[in-house]
Design a protein around this motif. Structure first.
Motif, PDB file in Angstrom:
ATOM      1  N   LEU A 232      -6.723  12.456 -38.726  1.00  0.00           N
ATOM      2  CA  LEU A 232      -6.519  12.893 -37.343  1.00  0.00           C
ATOM      3  C   LEU A 232      -7.509  12.196 -36.403  1.00  0.00           C
ATOM      4  O   LEU A 232      -7.125  11.728 -35.318  1.00  0.00           O
ATOM      5  CB  LEU A 232      -6.671  14.410 -37.240  1.00  0.00           C
ATOM      6  CG  LEU A 232      -6.525  15.013 -35.836  1.00  0.00           C
ATOM      7  CD1 LEU A 232      -5.158  14.676 -35.245  1.00  0.00           C
ATOM      8  CD2 LEU A 232      -6.732  16.526 -35.874  1.00  0.00           C
ATOM      9  N   MET A 233      -8.763  12.106 -36.818  1.00  0.00           N
ATOM     10  CA  MET A 233      -9.767  11.452 -35.969  1.00  0.00           C
ATOM     11  C   MET A 233      -9.475   9.968 -35.798  1.00  0.00           C
ATOM     12  O   MET A 233      -9.773   9.392 -34.746  1.00  0.00           O
ATOM     13  CB  MET A 233     -11.168  11.673 -36.553  1.00  0.00           C
ATOM     14  CG  MET A 233     -11.676  13.094 -36.407  1.00  0.00           C
ATOM     15  SD  MET A 233     -13.406  13.302 -36.920  1.00  0.00           S
ATOM     16  CE  MET A 233     -13.254  13.108 -38.709  1.00  0.00           C
ATOM     17  N   MET A 234      -8.878   9.359 -36.808  1.00  0.00           N
ATOM     18  CA  MET A 234      -8.506   7.951 -36.699  1.00  0.00           C
ATOM     19  C   MET A 234      -7.471   7.766 -35.580  1.00  0.00           C
ATOM     20  O   MET A 234      -7.541   6.802 -34.808  1.00  0.00           O
ATOM     21  CB  MET A 234      -7.950   7.447 -38.031  1.00  0.00           C
ATOM     22  CG  MET A 234      -7.667   5.952 -38.059  1.00  0.00           C
ATOM     23  SD  MET A 234      -7.229   5.348 -39.715  1.00  0.00           S
ATOM     24  CE  MET A 234      -5.706   6.267 -40.001  1.00  0.00           C
ATOM     25  N   LYS A 235      -6.529   8.695 -35.475  1.00  0.00           N
ATOM     26  CA  LYS A 235      -5.548   8.642 -34.396  1.00  0.00           C
ATOM     27  C   LYS A 235      -6.212   8.890 -33.043  1.00  0.00           C
ATOM     28  O   LYS A 235      -5.851   8.265 -32.035  1.00  0.00           O
ATOM     29  CB  LYS A 235      -4.440   9.672 -34.639  1.00  0.00           C
ATOM     30  CG  LYS A 235      -3.593   9.385 -35.867  1.00  0.00           C
ATOM     31  CD  LYS A 235      -2.540  10.468 -36.085  1.00  0.00           C
ATOM     32  CE  LYS A 235      -1.722  10.184 -37.346  1.00  0.00           C
ATOM     33  NZ  LYS A 235      -0.726  11.258 -37.593  1.00  0.00           N
ATOM     34  N   MET A 236      -7.186   9.794 -33.033  1.00  0.00           N
ATOM     35  CA  MET A 236      -7.920  10.059 -31.791  1.00  0.00           C
ATOM     36  C   MET A 236      -8.681   8.827 -31.322  1.00  0.00           C
ATOM     37  O   MET A 236      -8.746   8.533 -30.126  1.00  0.00           O
ATOM     38  CB  MET A 236      -8.896  11.219 -32.003  1.00  0.00           C
ATOM     39  CG  MET A 236      -8.264  12.576 -32.199  1.00  0.00           C
ATOM     40  SD  MET A 236      -9.524  13.841 -32.519  1.00  0.00           S
ATOM     41  CE  MET A 236      -8.531  15.325 -32.536  1.00  0.00           C
ATOM     42  N   GLN A 237      -9.253   8.087 -32.283  1.00  0.00           N
ATOM     43  CA  GLN A 237      -9.999   6.880 -31.949  1.00  0.00           C
ATOM     44  C   GLN A 237      -9.112   5.856 -31.248  1.00  0.00           C
ATOM     45  O   GLN A 237      -9.605   5.061 -30.438  1.00  0.00           O
ATOM     46  CB  GLN A 237     -10.589   6.255 -33.215  1.00  0.00           C
ATOM     47  CG  GLN A 237     -11.810   6.982 -33.755  1.00  0.00           C
ATOM     48  CD  GLN A 237     -12.359   6.315 -34.998  1.00  0.00           C
ATOM     49  OE1 GLN A 237     -11.603   5.915 -35.899  1.00  0.00           O
ATOM     50  NE2 GLN A 237     -13.675   6.186 -35.080  1.00  0.00           N
ATOM     51  N   GLU A 238      -7.824   5.867 -31.558  1.00  0.00           N
ATOM     52  CA  GLU A 238      -6.904   4.896 -30.963  1.00  0.00           C
ATOM     53  C   GLU A 238      -6.666   5.167 -29.483  1.00  0.00           C
ATOM     54  O   GLU A 238      -6.358   4.241 -28.718  1.00  0.00           O
ATOM     55  CB  GLU A 238      -5.574   4.905 -31.721  1.00  0.00           C
ATOM     56  CG  GLU A 238      -5.689   4.402 -33.160  1.00  0.00           C
ATOM     57  CD  GLU A 238      -4.393   4.540 -33.932  1.00  0.00           C
ATOM     58  OE1 GLU A 238      -3.411   5.066 -33.348  1.00  0.00           O
ATOM     59  OE2 GLU A 238      -4.351   4.135 -35.114  1.00  0.00           O
ATOM     60  N   VAL A 239      -6.825   6.433 -29.074  1.00  0.00           N
ATOM     61  CA  VAL A 239      -6.583   6.771 -27.666  1.00  0.00           C
ATOM     62  C   VAL A 239      -7.868   6.922 -26.870  1.00  0.00           C
ATOM     63  O   VAL A 239      -7.863   6.853 -25.639  1.00  0.00           O
ATOM     64  CB  VAL A 239      -5.732   8.057 -27.540  1.00  0.00           C
ATOM     65  CG1 VAL A 239      -4.386   7.884 -28.226  1.00  0.00           C
ATOM     66  CG2 VAL A 239      -6.467   9.277 -28.086  1.00  0.00           C
ATOM     67  N   HIS A 240      -8.990   7.158 -27.571  1.00  0.00           N
ATOM     68  CA  HIS A 240     -10.256   7.340 -26.847  1.00  0.00           C
ATOM     69  C   HIS A 240     -11.441   7.067 -27.769  1.00  0.00           C
ATOM     70  O   HIS A 240     -11.551   7.644 -28.848  1.00  0.00           O
ATOM     71  CB  HIS A 240     -10.350   8.772 -26.302  1.00  0.00           C
ATOM     72  CG  HIS A 240     -11.677   9.114 -25.707  1.00  0.00           C
ATOM     73  ND1 HIS A 240     -12.204   8.418 -24.638  1.00  0.00           N
ATOM     74  CD2 HIS A 240     -12.586  10.063 -26.047  1.00  0.00           C
ATOM     75  CE1 HIS A 240     -13.393   8.931 -24.327  1.00  0.00           C
ATOM     76  NE2 HIS A 240     -13.646   9.922 -25.169  1.00  0.00           N
ATOM     77  N   LYS A 241     -12.328   6.195 -27.343  1.00  0.00           N
ATOM     78  CA  LYS A 241     -13.520   5.864 -28.110  1.00  0.00           C
ATOM     79  C   LYS A 241     -14.606   6.894 -27.835  1.00  0.00           C
ATOM     80  O   LYS A 241     -14.980   7.135 -26.685  1.00  0.00           O
ATOM     81  CB  LYS A 241     -14.011   4.459 -27.752  1.00  0.00           C
ATOM     82  CG  LYS A 241     -15.136   3.964 -28.637  1.00  0.00           C
ATOM     83  CD  LYS A 241     -15.508   2.539 -28.313  1.00  0.00           C
ATOM     84  CE  LYS A 241     -16.609   2.035 -29.240  1.00  0.00           C
ATOM     85  NZ  LYS A 241     -16.992   0.626 -28.931  1.00  0.00           N
ATOM     86  N   ALA A 242     -15.127   7.507 -28.901  1.00  0.00           N
ATOM     87  CA  ALA A 242     -16.150   8.541 -28.767  1.00  0.00           C
ATOM     88  C   ALA A 242     -16.889   8.699 -30.089  1.00  0.00           C
ATOM     89  O   ALA A 242     -16.617   7.973 -31.062  1.00  0.00           O
ATOM     90  CB  ALA A 242     -15.510   9.870 -28.356  1.00  0.00           C
ATOM     91  N   ILE A 243     -17.812   9.631 -30.141  1.00  0.00           N
ATOM     92  CA  ILE A 243     -18.449  10.016 -31.393  1.00  0.00           C
ATOM     93  C   ILE A 243     -17.561  11.081 -32.037  1.00  0.00           C
ATOM     94  O   ILE A 243     -17.268  12.107 -31.418  1.00  0.00           O
ATOM     95  CB  ILE A 243     -19.859  10.593 -31.154  1.00  0.00           C
ATOM     96  CG1 ILE A 243     -20.771   9.539 -30.536  1.00  0.00           C
ATOM     97  CG2 ILE A 243     -20.451  11.110 -32.475  1.00  0.00           C
ATOM     98  CD1 ILE A 243     -22.124  10.091 -30.097  1.00  0.00           C
ATOM     99  N   TYR A 244     -17.144  10.835 -33.270  1.00  0.00           N
ATOM    100  CA  TYR A 244     -16.307  11.793 -33.984  1.00  0.00           C
ATOM    101  C   TYR A 244     -17.022  12.215 -35.266  1.00  0.00           C
ATOM    102  O   TYR A 244     -17.701  11.409 -35.904  1.00  0.00           O
ATOM    103  CB  TYR A 244     -14.951  11.176 -34.351  1.00  0.00           C
ATOM    104  CG  TYR A 244     -14.047  10.911 -33.172  1.00  0.00           C
ATOM    105  CD1 TYR A 244     -13.142  11.872 -32.731  1.00  0.00           C
ATOM    106  CD2 TYR A 244     -14.095   9.696 -32.492  1.00  0.00           C
ATOM    107  CE1 TYR A 244     -12.306  11.629 -31.647  1.00  0.00           C
ATOM    108  CE2 TYR A 244     -13.266   9.438 -31.405  1.00  0.00           C
ATOM    109  CZ  TYR A 244     -12.375  10.409 -30.981  1.00  0.00           C
ATOM    110  OH  TYR A 244     -11.561  10.174 -29.903  1.00  0.00           O
TER     111      TYR A 244
END
Length: 302
Positions: A232-244
């Motif tokens: 899920l975080m990998m998909k989030m990284q695609e839309v927004h760069k942040a600390i996960y």
């Protein structure tokens, strides 16, 4: 009675494995250990010479010096890239620069690594969250402390409480609501821009990703268990760069829903055994992998 015998056998087996590692450390020369490590990781039936080992060390050293903005203190354990951090502050400093995903590395993740999980971990920052990972790094010549994932996320919040925005995903509604309530008490200045439970139904994932893209949080915590949370975080990284950071069951620990091992067990690096005793049916199969892992370490298989 069965669990009493299991406990004794587990302790004896663990002590034997520790003794094996200690004997190996005392009676093998450092050059031989480095050669065997290199043999197991990088070569096929060709052991390196002392000169090649020396050259490799010089290359690593010069690489670290040539680019101070990159952190090169890591090793591949079963092809899983694991960073060695000597302090929590060091990890916090690196993750703030890199804006990547923090992935807790333990014996279970190393042994059960797949091409998919390796790809996720190796493109982010895997840190030693278990004594097995710490020992494997030490065998590679790297010193690292154990950094519990259930603690480092709170260190992140404490460090950036007033300067970053936060987003939380995970747990049931009652759990996540309790987490947010307690966080606001413990960190009065925290800026929480969004949160939701970790049970995503049809359409929920798309709405979550859209919300992340819109609100652009600086730090996102996802507590779903591996590998779901990493995917899920990998998909989030695609839309927004942040600390996960993936937190597994850390929300339950934070709210007191699940009791963590007493400090004395944690300090003895026997937290895994405490959990085994408390939850034998849940932990037996997984913890048996620890003996396989330490056996691999003793035989230089990693």
């Amino acid at each position: 009675m069965f669990f009493s015998y299991l406990f004794v056998i587990s302790c004896l087996a663990f002590l034997i494995l520790l003794a094996t590692v200690e004997i190996r450390k005392r009676y093998f020369r450092a050059e031989a250990i480095a050669a065997l490590d290199n043999f197991a990781s990088n070569t096929l039936f060709i052991a390196p010479t002392p000169e090649s080992i020396s050259d490799k060390r010089e290359q690593v050293s010069s690489s670290s010096k040539s680019n101070p903005d990159e952190y090169n203190n890591y090793a591949y354990i079963n092809d899983v890239k694991t960073y060695a951090f000597e302090s929590r502050d060091q990890l916090l400093e690196i993750i703030d620069k890199e804006k990547k995903m923090l992935v807790a590395i333990n014996a279970h993740k190393i042994l059960n690594a797949t091409d998919q999980t390796r790809d996720i971990i190796n493109n982010n920052i895997g840190y030693a969250d278990g004594v097995g990972a710490v020992m494997a790094l030490k065998q590679k010549g790297l010193n690292s402390i154990k950094i519990p994932g259930c603690e480092i996320w709170l260190d992140l919040i404490a460090k950036y409480e007033t300067s970053k925005t936060f987003y939380f995903v995970g747990g049931k509604d009652e759990v996540i609501n309790k987490v947010i309530e307690q966080l606001k008490e413990d960190y009065p200045q925290i800026n929480i821009v969004g949160y939701r439970n970790g049970y995503l139904k049809e359409g929920d994932e798309e709405r979550l990703l859209a919300d992340i893209e819109e609100k652009k949080p600086d730090v996102v915590f996802v507590a779903q268990g591996s590998p779901r949370q990493e995917l899920l975080m990998m998909k989030m990284q695609e839309v927004h760069k942040a600390i996960y950071q993936g937190l597994g069951g850390s929300f339950d620990v934070y709210t007191g829903t699940v009791e963590r091992a007493p400090e004395i067990w944690v300090n003895m690096k026997m937290e895994w055994l405490y959990r085994w005793i408390k939850e034998p049916q849940l932990r037996t199969r997984r913890n048996l992998e620890l003996f396989k892992f330490f056996g691999y370490l003793a035989l230089f298989i990693f």
